[in-house]
Enzyme design. Structure first.
Site, PDB file in Angstrom:
ATOM      1  N   ARG A  22       0.707  -1.208   0.141  1.00 45.12           N
ATOM      2  CA  ARG A  22      -0.045   0.002  -0.007  1.00 45.12           C
ATOM      3  C   ARG A  22       0.723   1.402   0.031  1.00 45.12           C
ATOM      4  O   ARG A  22       0.551   2.342   0.568  1.00 45.12           O
ATOM      5  CB  ARG A  22      -0.913   0.092   1.052  1.00 45.12           C
ATOM      6  CG  ARG A  22      -1.898  -1.043   1.220  1.00 45.12           C
ATOM      7  CD  ARG A  22      -3.004  -1.000   0.053  1.00 45.12           C
ATOM      8  NE  ARG A  22      -3.896  -2.289   0.006  1.00 45.12           N
ATOM      9  CZ  ARG A  22      -3.368  -3.484  -0.385  1.00 45.12           C
ATOM     10  NH1 ARG A  22      -2.463  -3.587  -1.218  1.00 45.12           N
ATOM     11  NH2 ARG A  22      -4.152  -4.714  -0.284  1.00 45.12           N
ATOM     12  N   GLU A  36      -4.163   3.312   6.662  1.00 45.64           N
ATOM     13  CA  GLU A  36      -4.050   2.931   5.143  1.00 45.64           C
ATOM     14  C   GLU A  36      -4.817   4.115   4.538  1.00 45.64           C
ATOM     15  O   GLU A  36      -4.336   4.578   3.528  1.00 45.64           O
ATOM     16  CB  GLU A  36      -4.818   1.626   5.061  1.00 45.64           C
ATOM     17  CG  GLU A  36      -4.687   1.420   3.406  1.00 45.64           C
ATOM     18  CD  GLU A  36      -5.321   0.025   3.191  1.00 45.64           C
ATOM     19  OE1 GLU A  36      -5.930  -0.033   1.999  1.00 45.64           O
ATOM     20  OE2 GLU A  36      -4.834  -0.870   3.728  1.00 45.64           O
ATOM     21  N   SER A  66     -10.738   0.349   3.516  1.00 46.67           N
ATOM     22  CA  SER A  66      -9.845  -0.245   4.624  1.00 46.67           C
ATOM     23  C   SER A  66      -9.259   0.834   5.369  1.00 46.67           C
ATOM     24  O   SER A  66      -8.746   1.736   4.656  1.00 46.67           O
ATOM     25  CB  SER A  66      -8.877  -1.255   4.056  1.00 46.67           C
ATOM     26  OG  SER A  66      -9.678  -2.454   3.570  1.00 46.67           O
TER      27      SER A  66
END
Length: 299
Positions: free
Chosen positions: A172, A291, A221
């Protein structure tokens, strides 16, 4: 920066003091000093080249993975419109995609062209630019598995094509330069049958629908999965399911999602996330990493 500052002339649309809350999934947060919707890549490159280098620039896709703080964004937010949303197959396994194209458009075009391996993009609520910047992923795949190269406009206005190796991908995360805007990407999959590709997309869509609060004002998320752990499980075990701060709540359906139950401020949402991190650390000793991107200034 004030909204009367001299900005370069553009051929696209430049809006001062532009509300960002309607453009992000959480439906919260303050305005941008300026919102720039460039007409084409040259318009964007010319604008960034001539813009005072001290003014911050941020690209905004579908706004799914983002908290804009209540004080807004002090600079220019760039939003890529229809001119950047084209997707075309350039050979039997390769697609060229505009930075503003959605994951659904990319995966559907891949299906129609018989290109497998891009199905997971169906499940990520964002645009190509965001996928490339975040190394977006889901269902066992991530962008680094399919990216050949990305086309970017740097903060200086220089256009550059960056091969996969130059993006420094980790989980990520990419090493994309600050203020750079992704205007396109080339993805490579593998040959596949359209029916099988559609079946996989249907499976992914059904799995998301069953496990995620898709009809809520959410941000996707919230925390990265730590090595060997699932973020949702750590949050659940720390007793945070349903936990609320103001109008923000940890989803009962999927504990790695925060939701705006109606009138949450961005401060509510971010404070809730920090409280979840604190409780998880106290319970498991594991420090969750955000995130979701958090940008702008607190009120």
């Amino acid at each position: 920066m004030n909204a009367t500052a001299m900005l370069p002339t553009v051929r696209g649309k430049l809006t001062p003091n532009a509300p960002l809350a309607p453009l992000v999934w959480f439906k919260s947060g303050g305005p941008a000093d300026w919102l720039f919707e460039p007409k084409d890549a040259d318009d964007l490159a010319d604008f960034l080249r001539d813009l005072d280098p001290a003014i911050p620039v941020m690209a905004l896709g579908l706004g799914s993975n983002l908290i804009v703080r209540d004080g807004g964004f002090p600079g220019v937010v760039v939003r890529l419109g229809k001119a950047f949303a084209k997707v075309e197959a350039i050979d039997a396994t390769t697609l060229r995609c505009g930075g503003g194209a959605s994951g659904i458009l990319v995966s559907s075009t891949a299906r129609d062209a018989g290109v497998a391996g891009l199905e997971f993009l169906r499940s990520i609520p964002g645009t190509v630019g965001g996928f490339v910047r975040m190394n977006g992923g889901a269902y066992g795949s991530e962008v680094k598995d399919i990216l050949v190269e990305a086309e970017v406009v740097l903060r200086s206005g220089e256009r550059r094509t960056l091969p996969l190796a130059d993006l420094g991908y980790t989980y990520r995360h990419s090493e994309l330069p600050e203020g750079a805007v992704v205007i396109g990407a080339t993805f490579r999959g593998r040959p596949g049958a359209s029916e099988a590709i559609q079946a996989e997309m249907d499976r992914i869509a059904a799995s998301r629908e069953a496990s995620q609060p898709l009809r809520s004002k959410t941000g996707g998320s919230t925390f990265k999965n730590p090595d060997g752990h699932k973020a949702w499980q750590l949050v659940d075990e720390a007793g945070c399911r349903g936990l609320a701060v103001g109008g923000a709540q940890v989803s009962e359906k999927h504990t790695n999602f925060l939701i705006n139950t109606g009138d949450a401020t961005s401060a509510d949402i971010e404070s809730l996330g920090e409280e979840v991190r604190r409780r998880v650390k106290a319970k498991s000793g594991i420090e969750l990493q955000w995130e979701i991107q958090r940008v702008g200034i607190e009120k």
